[in-house]
Design an enzyme around this catalytic site. Structure first.
Site, mmCIF file in Angstrom:
data_model
loop_
_atom_site.group_PDB
_atom_site.id
_atom_site.type_symbol
_atom_site.label_atom_id
_atom_site.label_comp_id
_atom_site.label_asym_id
_atom_site.label_seq_id
_atom_site.Cartn_x
_atom_site.Cartn_y
_atom_site.Cartn_z
ATOM 1 N N ASP A 157 1.080 -1.644 -0.305
ATOM 2 C CA ASP A 157 -0.072 -0.038 -0.154
ATOM 3 C C ASP A 157 0.957 1.292 -0.087
ATOM 4 O OD1 ASP A 157 0.557 0.198 2.921
ATOM 5 O OD2 ASP A 157 -1.057 0.167 3.415
ATOM 6 N N GLU A 160 4.104 1.010 2.657
ATOM 7 C CA GLU A 160 4.409 0.116 1.764
ATOM 8 C C GLU A 160 4.297 -1.571 3.252
ATOM 9 O OE1 GLU A 160 7.464 1.987 -0.907
ATOM 10 O OE2 GLU A 160 7.680 3.288 1.573
ATOM 11 N N GLU A 313 8.541 13.970 8.305
ATOM 12 C CA GLU A 313 7.517 13.340 7.983
ATOM 13 C C GLU A 313 6.472 12.811 8.767
ATOM 14 O OE1 GLU A 313 8.742 9.257 7.502
ATOM 15 O OE2 GLU A 313 8.174 8.520 5.430
HETATM 16 C C1 BGC Z 1 5.879 6.731 3.464
HETATM 17 C C2 BGC Z 1 5.949 6.261 1.992
HETATM 18 C C3 BGC Z 1 6.564 7.302 0.891
HETATM 19 C C4 BGC Z 1 7.926 6.844 1.144
HETATM 20 C C5 BGC Z 1 8.795 8.810 1.335
HETATM 21 C C6 BGC Z 1 6.977 6.145 3.831
HETATM 22 O O1 BGC Z 1 7.641 5.821 4.674
HETATM 23 O O2 BGC Z 1 5.834 5.447 3.936
HETATM 24 O O3 BGC Z 1 4.158 6.412 1.606
HETATM 25 O O4 BGC Z 1 6.535 7.152 -0.142
HETATM 26 O O5 BGC Z 1 8.182 6.707 2.725
HETATM 27 O O6 BGC Z 1 8.257 9.372 1.295
#
Ligand code: BGC
Length: 357
Positions: A157, A160, A313
């Site tokens: 998803d 990931e 993030e």
């Molecule tokens: C997230 C993803 C994202 C990736 C890079 C991962 O931790 O689950 O959604 O694409 O980081 O930002």
């Protein structure tokens, strides 16, 4: 004086690779790659901010990356037509090195959403700036062949995880991409028919088992909600106003503390509040007559910036299970900061609310 919105746009531009790729984060060890998911939304933010050259460069990079794999995609599609079982490790990667290579570090490949989101973002960008999409035709055709064949399959998803399920946000991303390209008439009749067939199937899945008690659910067979589902409401517009409202209310009540969780039970850095999802909630609120709430989300995201103006993030103040923070910090270091996708959603929400660059 430059606004925080303008500074975010500049930060994204500064970190864009000369070839057009956006790294997920320039400082975080495993995020020095370009994800089609992150990148497509980052390009959408740059396109909205009038940075057409940046979005053009990203879309050109995607087109080259995909076109370079034309033969591979044709082999996969033929194998599927012959009814062969395909090892997921043969499928297209989730993320690429900035120069367009596959990279050699293992990752949670196979994910389909980024390919759908790329088509969606490309169409949004070319329409917004009246750009002729014809030069993208070959890459679009390859992507459509891939998605029209595999678009409803189980895969990892947005986060990931859980490759065994059909994730509703992933089905929605693929549907949004197919719908967008069908609308601009770039496809030949056979491809358009295959794309329309897959789109109808995806819409049936989303409206059928993907919806439980008036709300979208995390995967087919689940009753849980997930923050990524917000994309199916805004911007993809794939559900009825009633289901959009039901999903919005569940995300807002079940997943929001001050910011928004990805889902209940998330253990990545203990499962904190994600900036992209908080901005996403605001984006939907701004579009549904709740500008006051949207402004609160924008203020919260703004407050999470570091002294340098970098957006992380996630933040860990209301983490679901703080015991995991040390485990992930030991593995990959502190939370990815700046995360370009966080800056992109901040820009989108701010512009949606009429803030200036
Ligand atoms: C997230 C993803 C994202 C990736 C890079 C991962 O931790 O689950 O959604 O694409 O980081 O930002």
């Amino acid at each position: 004086m430059q606004t925080a919105v303008g500074a975010s746009v500049d930060l994204i531009a500064r970190h864009q690779h000369p070839g057009g790729a956006y790294p997920a984060s320039p400082t975080y060890p495993v995020y020095g790659y370009c994800w089609l998911r992150d990148g497509s939304f980052i390009a959408e933010a740059m396109s909205r901010a009038g940075r057409t050259e940046s979005a053009d460069a990203f879309h050109g990079w995607c087109a080259r990356v995909i076109t370079a794999r034309a033969g591979h995609v044709a082999d996969l599609v033929q194998a599927a037509r012959r009814g062969e079982e395909i090892d997921p490790r043969r499928m297209l990667p989730t993320r690429y090195t900035l120069d367009g290579g596959d990279g050699d570090e293992p990752w949670w490949d196979y994910q389909l959403d980024g390919y759908g989101t790329w088509l969606w973002a490309l169409v949004e960008h070319t329409r917004r700036h009246e750009i002729d999409p014809a030069p993208y035709r070959e890459a679009v055709e390859i992507t459509v062949d891939y998605l029209a064949t595999f678009g409803a399959d189980a895969c990892y998803d947005w986060w990931e995880e859980h490759s065994e399920h059909q994730h509703v946000a992933t089905l929605g991303s693929v549907a949004a991409g197919l719908e967008a390209v069908l609308a601009i008439g770039l496809l030949d009749a056979d491809r358009a028919e295959a794309a329309a067939r897959m789109l109808a199937r995806l819409r049936e899945l989303i409206a059928g088992p993907g919806t439980v008690n008036g709300s979208l659910v995390k995967w087919l067979g689940s009753t849980a909600v997930d923050g990524s589902l917000l994309a199916c409401l805004t911007p993809f517009g794939l559900v009825t106003p009633e289901v959009a409202e039901g999903t919005y209310q569940r995300v807002r009540t079940e997943l929001r503390r001050a910011g928004v969780y990805r889902y209940l039970g998330d253990t990545f850095y203990g499962g904190g509040e994600w900036l992209i999802l908080t901005a996403w909630l605001g984006w939907h609120e701004a579009r549904t007559g709740r500008a006051d709430l949207a402004r609160e989300r924008l203020a919260w995201v703004t407050d999470q910036a570091t002294a340098e103006g970098w957006l992380p993030e996630q933040v860990s103040g209301n983490t679901q299970d703080p015991a995991y923070i040390a485990e992930w910090t030991a593995k990959w270091g502190p939370v990815a900061t700046p995360l370009l996708w966080s800056h992109a959603l901040f820009v989108i929400l701010a512009l949606e609310l009429g803030e200036s660059l």
